[in-house]
Design a protein around this motif. Sequence first.
Motif, PDB file in Angstrom:
ATOM      1  N   SER A 660       0.841  -1.198   0.000  1.00  0.00           N
ATOM      2  CA  SER A 660       0.000   0.000   0.000  1.00  0.00           C
ATOM      3  C   SER A 660       0.873   1.243   0.000  1.00  0.00           C
ATOM      4  CB  SER A 660      -0.907  -0.010   1.237  1.00  0.00           C
ATOM      5  OG  SER A 660      -0.140   0.207   2.415  1.00  0.00           O
ATOM      6  N   ALA A 661       0.253   2.375  -0.206  1.00  0.00           N
ATOM      7  CA  ALA A 661       1.009   3.634  -0.303  1.00  0.00           C
ATOM      8  C   ALA A 661       1.115   4.349   1.028  1.00  0.00           C
ATOM      9  CB  ALA A 661       0.342   4.556  -1.319  1.00  0.00           C
ATOM     10  N   GLU A 662       0.862   3.654   2.138  1.00  0.00           N
ATOM     11  CA  GLU A 662       0.879   4.303   3.448  1.00  0.00           C
ATOM     12  C   GLU A 662       2.300   4.792   3.779  1.00  0.00           C
ATOM     13  OE1 GLU A 662       0.187   3.189   8.153  1.00  0.00           O
ATOM     14  OE2 GLU A 662      -0.461   1.797   6.585  1.00  0.00           O
ATOM     15  N   PRO A 663       2.450   6.063   4.137  1.00  0.00           N
ATOM     16  CA  PRO A 663       3.780   6.606   4.413  1.00  0.00           C
ATOM     17  C   PRO A 663       4.208   6.342   5.864  1.00  0.00           C
ATOM     18  CG  PRO A 663       2.172   8.350   4.614  1.00  0.00           C
ATOM     19  CD  PRO A 663       1.409   7.107   4.217  1.00  0.00           C
ATOM     20  N   GLY A 664       5.440   6.739   6.176  1.00  0.00           N
ATOM     21  CA  GLY A 664       5.901   6.739   7.554  1.00  0.00           C
ATOM     22  C   GLY A 664       6.438   5.428   8.048  1.00  0.00           C
ATOM     23  N   ARG A 665       6.782   4.506   7.171  1.00  0.00           N
ATOM     24  CA  ARG A 665       7.247   3.213   7.626  1.00  0.00           C
ATOM     25  C   ARG A 665       8.731   3.249   7.964  1.00  0.00           C
ATOM     26  NH1 ARG A 665       3.884   0.577   2.874  1.00  0.00           N
ATOM     27  NH2 ARG A 665       1.951   0.205   3.988  1.00  0.00           N
ATOM     28  N   GLU A 666       9.040   2.687   9.101  1.00  0.00           N
ATOM     29  CA  GLU A 666      10.426   2.616   9.541  1.00  0.00           C
ATOM     30  C   GLU A 666      11.161   1.595   8.660  1.00  0.00           C
ATOM     31  OE1 GLU A 666      12.364   0.360  11.177  1.00  0.00           O
ATOM     32  OE2 GLU A 666      13.836   1.680  12.091  1.00  0.00           O
ATOM     33  N   PRO A 667      12.296   1.975   8.042  1.00  0.00           N
ATOM     34  CA  PRO A 667      12.900   1.120   7.006  1.00  0.00           C
ATOM     35  C   PRO A 667      13.370  -0.231   7.524  1.00  0.00           C
ATOM     36  CG  PRO A 667      14.336   2.971   7.554  1.00  0.00           C
ATOM     37  CD  PRO A 667      13.019   3.250   8.193  1.00  0.00           C
ATOM     38  N   PHE A 668      13.845  -0.307   8.775  1.00  0.00           N
ATOM     39  CA  PHE A 668      14.303  -1.594   9.275  1.00  0.00           C
ATOM     40  C   PHE A 668      13.145  -2.586   9.349  1.00  0.00           C
ATOM     41  CE2 PHE A 668      17.401   1.316  11.501  1.00  0.00           C
ATOM     42  CZ  PHE A 668      18.456   1.020  10.652  1.00  0.00           C
ATOM     43  N   THR A 669      11.976  -2.108   9.792  1.00  0.00           N
ATOM     44  CA  THR A 669      10.805  -2.977   9.868  1.00  0.00           C
ATOM     45  C   THR A 669      10.432  -3.478   8.484  1.00  0.00           C
ATOM     46  OG1 THR A 669      10.003  -1.754  11.796  1.00  0.00           O
ATOM     47  CG2 THR A 669       8.412  -3.123  10.629  1.00  0.00           C
ATOM     48  N   VAL A 670      10.535  -2.620   7.484  1.00  0.00           N
ATOM     49  CA  VAL A 670      10.211  -3.023   6.120  1.00  0.00           C
ATOM     50  C   VAL A 670      11.137  -4.159   5.658  1.00  0.00           C
ATOM     51  CG1 VAL A 670      10.154  -2.251   3.711  1.00  0.00           C
ATOM     52  CG2 VAL A 670       9.253  -0.773   5.530  1.00  0.00           C
ATOM     53  N   VAL A 671      12.426  -4.060   5.988  1.00  0.00           N
ATOM     54  CA  VAL A 671      13.369  -5.114   5.584  1.00  0.00           C
ATOM     55  C   VAL A 671      13.016  -6.430   6.272  1.00  0.00           C
ATOM     56  CG1 VAL A 671      15.794  -5.804   5.494  1.00  0.00           C
ATOM     57  CG2 VAL A 671      15.194  -3.402   5.219  1.00  0.00           C
ATOM     58  N   TYR A 672      12.676  -6.350   7.572  1.00  0.00           N
ATOM     59  CA  TYR A 672      12.250  -7.560   8.283  1.00  0.00           C
ATOM     60  C   TYR A 672      11.041  -8.197   7.589  1.00  0.00           C
ATOM     61  CZ  TYR A 672      15.141  -6.997  12.518  1.00  0.00           C
ATOM     62  OH  TYR A 672      16.174  -6.932  13.410  1.00  0.00           O
ATOM     63  N   CYS A 673      10.066  -7.357   7.225  1.00  0.00           N
ATOM     64  CA  CYS A 673       8.838  -7.883   6.636  1.00  0.00           C
ATOM     65  C   CYS A 673       9.105  -8.598   5.319  1.00  0.00           C
ATOM     66  CB  CYS A 673       7.830  -6.754   6.428  1.00  0.00           C
ATOM     67  SG  CYS A 673       7.153  -6.078   7.957  1.00  0.00           S
ATOM     68  N   TRP A 674       9.848  -7.958   4.408  1.00  0.00           N
ATOM     69  CA  TRP A 674      10.096  -8.580   3.107  1.00  0.00           C
ATOM     70  C   TRP A 674      10.931  -9.852   3.275  1.00  0.00           C
ATOM     71  CZ3 TRP A 674       6.996  -7.714  -0.545  1.00  0.00           C
ATOM     72  CH2 TRP A 674       6.497  -6.449  -0.833  1.00  0.00           C
ATOM     73  N   THR A 675      11.852  -9.852   4.222  1.00  0.00           N
ATOM     74  CA  THR A 675      12.688 -11.047   4.418  1.00  0.00           C
ATOM     75  C   THR A 675      11.846 -12.225   4.903  1.00  0.00           C
ATOM     76  OG1 THR A 675      14.597  -9.645   4.963  1.00  0.00           O
ATOM     77  CG2 THR A 675      14.722 -11.959   5.592  1.00  0.00           C
ATOM     78  N   ILE A 676      10.982 -11.990   5.906  1.00  0.00           N
ATOM     79  CA  ILE A 676      10.135 -13.072   6.418  1.00  0.00           C
ATOM     80  C   ILE A 676       9.157 -13.547   5.340  1.00  0.00           C
ATOM     81  CG2 ILE A 676       8.352 -13.640   8.100  1.00  0.00           C
ATOM     82  CD1 ILE A 676      11.150 -13.587   9.243  1.00  0.00           C
ATOM     83  N   LEU A 677       8.608 -12.615   4.577  1.00  0.00           N
ATOM     84  CA  LEU A 677       7.721 -13.008   3.480  1.00  0.00           C
ATOM     85  C   LEU A 677       8.455 -13.902   2.480  1.00  0.00           C
ATOM     86  CD1 LEU A 677       5.740  -9.721   2.762  1.00  0.00           C
ATOM     87  CD2 LEU A 677       4.753 -11.925   3.449  1.00  0.00           C
ATOM     88  N   ALA A 678       9.708 -13.546   2.178  1.00  0.00           N
ATOM     89  CA  ALA A 678      10.493 -14.352   1.236  1.00  0.00           C
ATOM     90  C   ALA A 678      10.744 -15.751   1.787  1.00  0.00           C
ATOM     91  CB  ALA A 678      11.812 -13.652   0.930  1.00  0.00           C
ATOM     92  N   VAL A 679      11.088 -15.829   3.060  1.00  0.00           N
ATOM     93  CA  VAL A 679      11.357 -17.135   3.681  1.00  0.00           C
ATOM     94  C   VAL A 679      10.102 -18.000   3.679  1.00  0.00           C
ATOM     95  CG1 VAL A 679      11.963 -18.279   5.851  1.00  0.00           C
ATOM     96  CG2 VAL A 679      13.275 -16.289   5.072  1.00  0.00           C
ATOM     97  N   VAL A 680       8.947 -17.402   4.030  1.00  0.00           N
ATOM     98  CA  VAL A 680       7.694 -18.155   4.042  1.00  0.00           C
ATOM     99  C   VAL A 680       7.351 -18.630   2.624  1.00  0.00           C
ATOM    100  CG1 VAL A 680       5.203 -17.976   4.436  1.00  0.00           C
ATOM    101  CG2 VAL A 680       6.812 -17.033   6.112  1.00  0.00           C
ATOM    102  N   ALA A 681       7.516 -17.759   1.625  1.00  0.00           N
ATOM    103  CA  ALA A 681       7.218 -18.146   0.242  1.00  0.00           C
ATOM    104  C   ALA A 681       8.122 -19.299  -0.208  1.00  0.00           C
ATOM    105  CB  ALA A 681       7.389 -16.942  -0.685  1.00  0.00           C
ATOM    106  N   GLU A 682       9.394 -19.249   0.154  1.00  0.00           N
ATOM    107  CA  GLU A 682      10.322 -20.320  -0.212  1.00  0.00           C
ATOM    108  C   GLU A 682       9.934 -21.631   0.462  1.00  0.00           C
ATOM    109  OE1 GLU A 682      14.061 -21.690  -2.059  1.00  0.00           O
ATOM    110  OE2 GLU A 682      12.475 -20.220  -2.465  1.00  0.00           O
TER     111      GLU A 682
END
Length: 816
Positions: A660-682
């Motif tokens: 989504s286009a929601e602003p204000g996201r802390e970048p470290f949290t974003v990296v955690y999220c994409w990494t866990i999503l990648a691991v779950v998808a794999e």
Amino acid sequence: MDGLLHGGLVERERLLDRFRTLGRDARVVGVWAAPGSGKSTLLRQWLARTPGECILVDRPRDAAIEAAHERLRSADRAHPPVLLIDDVHEASPRALRLILELIEAEAASAGVVLSGRYDPFPASPLRWALTHEIRGDDLAFTEDEAAAFFTSRDVDLTGAEIAQVIVRTQGWPTAFVLVAHALRDAKRSGADIVSGLAGNRAIADFLVSEVIDSLSPEERDVLLWSAVADDVPLTLAAIVSGHTDAGAILDALARRNALIAPAPDGESYRIHPVLFAYLRAERRRRDAASAARGHATAARWFAQRGELAAALDQAVESSDGALVSDILSVHSYELIFRGHVSAVLRAVQRFPAAASAEHLESRLRLLLDAPHFTDRVGGASRIASSAALARPSASESADAVDAAVRMLWEHAGTTGATPSAQTGNVPHVAEDQTGAALFVELARTWSTAGSNETDRRNAASRLTSIGAAAGAEGLGWLRMLALESAFSLRAMAGDWTEAQPLLLSLLTSRDLSANPADGVASRIAFAHASLAYHRAEPLPLGMLRSMAGSSPIPGAYDHQQRAELLLALDRLDREPGRESLQLVTGVLDSSFGSEPANLGFGVIPWMCAALESEDVPLTERIFRRAARVLGEESLETRLLALMMHPERENEIALRTLLESAEPGREPFTVVYCWTILAVVAEQRHRSAHATEDILMAVKSAAALRPVRPLLLAAGAGAALLRSRVAGFGPWRDVAEDLLMHVDVIRPDADELQALLTRRERELLRELPAHQTTNEIAAKYQVSANTVKTQLKSIYRKLRVGGRTEAVAVAKEHGLL
């Protein structure tokens, strides 16, 4: 490490290497340094390694030089001896001529070693072309040599303490001997011992016998009374010593290596810190009143030249409360803006009767808490006090700063939703009052930012410009305040593309105060430690422990709690288990964890540890707390839900929120999220999604390079990234850099085997048996100090803090 322990000494290979070309590339090695610098020790080590004959002249008398000359002439040319002449500075003019003739006539083809406090020879092109020099700066202990030295004396100091001893002594070897003796006899830190060297009888006796006694009465007088500062300008030296030729005398002492050296600017002389401490104590002992007058004179001299920090330091040394008050009443804010926070607060607290010091301290503490004012209760009291009582002899610039602080206070009270109505009430500041003018502009900009994202971005741009202007004027603290304020506005606006460079710029600051009352420095220090944590780099543990263990200060509570949280997370890394998890839980379960920013920082590693410990009640409690404090639709809460229950529904919810286009996201949290999503998808065999998600993690990590997300789930993210990196095109460099840092943090078993020497692997196998160092040393027939040095090398290579962690890591990698 440059030095190896031998006979309780430090073998200094970097210096001994300079002797190896003697007789080939170099005819002469000259060792010139002040007394106590380790010349004799170095020469003894060299002699112990020198094969063949050596002619030693320890007193360069004319007859001894003539005899050495004759022995060289009659020596076997196929195996010529080496000539060593010590204390060359004591040689007569005739002896010096004989030595030069000997060198230039090539009689000593194997080489000549000359040693003394200074080089007494006239310039000689031939001699200089054939000479290698070792001087005082070369002889100063490096950190590795200092560590080896203290280990050889069975003295245990941390790396930070060793660095502090080096700073306070400039690596002077004699001071290290005294520190080692003192540390064995007293349970004090190295810094405490060094700070007391001025009163140490042994150091005083050494300085008197080796330095002071060799001076003429006039030289002693100039040196003693001009030493008001360790870096004393020539003009000031002449004024406070009463000798118009003080400059010429200090120059002569510097050329003779009397622990004095000319400063690079050519306008002042630097006195060695240990000698300076002795001179300051001796001056007070002889005539305390004259010593105080000298410091007061120096304070006025520095103040007239705009060197305000030096002026304040000298005023405090003079113990003249009125003089301290005069400086602070006019220049306190300027000193703060330049980064001298602790010095100003110490001066105010030391002279409480000086010119309404309590009101000045209140104003200063308000300034240091701006613009967020975390101490609302204390701040309200200070605002009321400053409004009720006018500042005595206040300057226009100080009044303007006070008014700007009150404007920031009013704005903070409105939660920042609307621009402040007080901006027109701030007095005008003259253009030559740069610091005050920039602060007033900063306050106006912050107070008019409002809640509109566009206005916040515009205000952040203006604050960035103010920070640049402050930096150009040498106003380091004001620069930090402006950039940190700009960073806050960018983060609130969700503009992390512009916020991240601001954060990186702040982390290069060199004006951080050690005072917990300094809000801006504490916030930046915590940001520095936080980035180190996310990058899985060593944390500044000394700074964090100091912040966590400091006395409670209103407004500094959050900083202390954040330090405690990072220390607990660091321990969780080093010693995973229930006890470490309880420490983290204790911090985040407190009122500290009720603030979204605080909980958001620690909640992901908290949940990871709870999941690894299989503590189901705790994982559910963490999730409920995140939902309550951060919101059910926050990235953190959605991520925790997926970590607890890696089901398709939770995956879709998190992915949708991220996209989504929601602003204000802390970048470290974003990296955690994409990494866990990648691991779950794999794990669910959706390879294309896994590739896309791990690439998004790399893109999100490009600016700040956090690697901790890749280490989650036993390094599943790193393994996934490594399998996909070849196809990342323009993002491959970023991905490979992240993987390189992962490899440094977590070397595999083969790499550890290669890092450890055979003896280190043998010692590692002894650690689970819980033997003492002495027992291990007896088994291998070596000294306990040798074992200690080898164990420290093992701990460094395994990246652990001690024996217990070393055993755990060794077992994990199959080394035990």
